[in-house]
Scaffold this motif. Structure first.
Motif, PDB file in Angstrom:
ATOM      1  N   PRO A 256     -31.163 -12.480 -20.803  1.00  0.00           N
ATOM      2  CA  PRO A 256     -31.784 -13.146 -19.653  1.00  0.00           C
ATOM      3  C   PRO A 256     -30.810 -13.620 -18.580  1.00  0.00           C
ATOM      4  O   PRO A 256     -31.216 -13.861 -17.441  1.00  0.00           O
ATOM      5  N   GLN A 259     -28.978 -11.315 -14.194  1.00  0.00           N
ATOM      6  CA  GLN A 259     -29.838 -11.226 -13.028  1.00  0.00           C
ATOM      7  C   GLN A 259     -29.030 -11.619 -11.804  1.00  0.00           C
ATOM      8  O   GLN A 259     -27.964 -12.217 -11.916  1.00  0.00           O
ATOM      9  N   ILE A 260     -29.532 -11.264 -10.631  1.00  0.00           N
ATOM     10  CA  ILE A 260     -28.812 -11.581  -9.394  1.00  0.00           C
ATOM     11  C   ILE A 260     -28.749 -13.093  -9.222  1.00  0.00           C
ATOM     12  O   ILE A 260     -29.771 -13.775  -9.277  1.00  0.00           O
ATOM     13  N   LYS A 262     -28.741 -16.842  -7.758  1.00  0.00           N
ATOM     14  CA  LYS A 262     -29.469 -17.507  -6.668  1.00  0.00           C
ATOM     15  C   LYS A 262     -28.768 -18.775  -6.210  1.00  0.00           C
ATOM     16  O   LYS A 262     -29.038 -19.285  -5.125  1.00  0.00           O
TER      17      LYS A 262
END
Length: 268
Positions: A256, A259-260, A262
């Motif tokens: 998990p 991911q890019i 943020k």
């Protein structure tokens, strides 16, 4: 140097295992350094970085004499293991051993060319060293956490020196004794590090199988990690092996995170 009785992990008059610790200060991670002595000859396990060198050298000089150190075991490539190795090789005649995969990396810690020949590489399967009158087993610990990682098993004392495996931090005790709650210790103080840094189920199952084989042949009564509390008692050791055999960690749980990002980074 007088070693407190609790830090003498084993002593039968000829063979001795000593815990040398409390050298880490400030932001340095706490480390346990171990010395195995047999027939007056010594094997130093994971001697650490530059700041540890002077006090550790002084303590060992009083305990055994640095000229009697035959082997320096380097479990893997991290700085808390090997950063001070040049000093040890320059001031002793010892042979330093580490996974063959790290031989080209260790010189970046400032290894003098004159002592490089005494840095020896281990094949992935490990091997058996003769120390005095005893045999010391160098056993695979790969991907816990380094891909080239070894541990030490001493069949005389029945101690598994597990290096970063079973790393614990945050507790106010040095030993998990036979009647202590080892499951609580594992859950609270060991699991956070192991789950983030170690290799996961496939590695753990092979590791647990190997430890059970060692226990069946020789016995394991103590697990002595490089950081944190030492786990004592055969029943506790068996509980630790069962726990790690069924644990998910590392690649099993990290998915998990991929991911890019943020969050915008800002450092004061």
């Amino acid at each position: 140097m007088v070693v407190s009785p609790e830090k003498v992990l084993f002593d039968d008059g000829n063979h001795k295992c000593v815990l040398l610790e409390d050298y880490g200060h400030g932001q340095m991670v706490q480390t346990n350094v171990y010395l195995i002595i047999d027939s007056g000859k010594g094997m130093l396990l994971d001697p650490g970085g530059h700041k540890l060198f002077k006090p550790l050298f002084s303590d060992i000089a009083q305990l055994i004499g640095t000229q009697n150190i035959e082997y320096i075991f380097l479990s893997h490539q991290d700085p808390d293991i090997v950063a001070g190795i040049n000093g040890w090789l320059m001031t002793t005649n010892a042979i330093a051993i580490i996974s063959k995969w790290w031989l080209r990396f260790i010189p970046h810690y400032g290894l003098d060319k004159y002592v490089e020949p005494r840095l020896k590489g281990l094949e992935d399967e490990g091997g058996i060293l003769q120390l005095g009158q005893s045999e010391i087993f160098i056993i695979p610990g790969h991907f816990m956490h380094s891909p080239g990682h070894f541990q030490v098993y001493d069949p005389v004392s029945k101690i598994l020196f597990s290096d970063d495996m079973f790393f614990s931090f945050g507790m106010d005790y040095l030993f998990v004794n036979e009647n202590d709650d080892v499951e609580k210790h594992l859950k609270q103080y060991v699991e956070p590090f192991v789950k983030r840094f170690m290799g996961g189920r496939q590695v753990f199952k092979a590791y647990a199988r190997m430890l059970r084989e060692i226990d069946e042949i020789f016995g394991i009564d103590v697990i002595a990690p490089q950081h944190g509390a030492i786990i004592k008692g055969h029943d506790n050791v068996m509980k630790v092996i069962e726990w790690v055999e069924n644990l998910e960690a590392g690649p099993d749980i990290i998915g998990p995170v991929f991911q890019i990002p943020k969050n915008r980074l800002k450092f004061d």
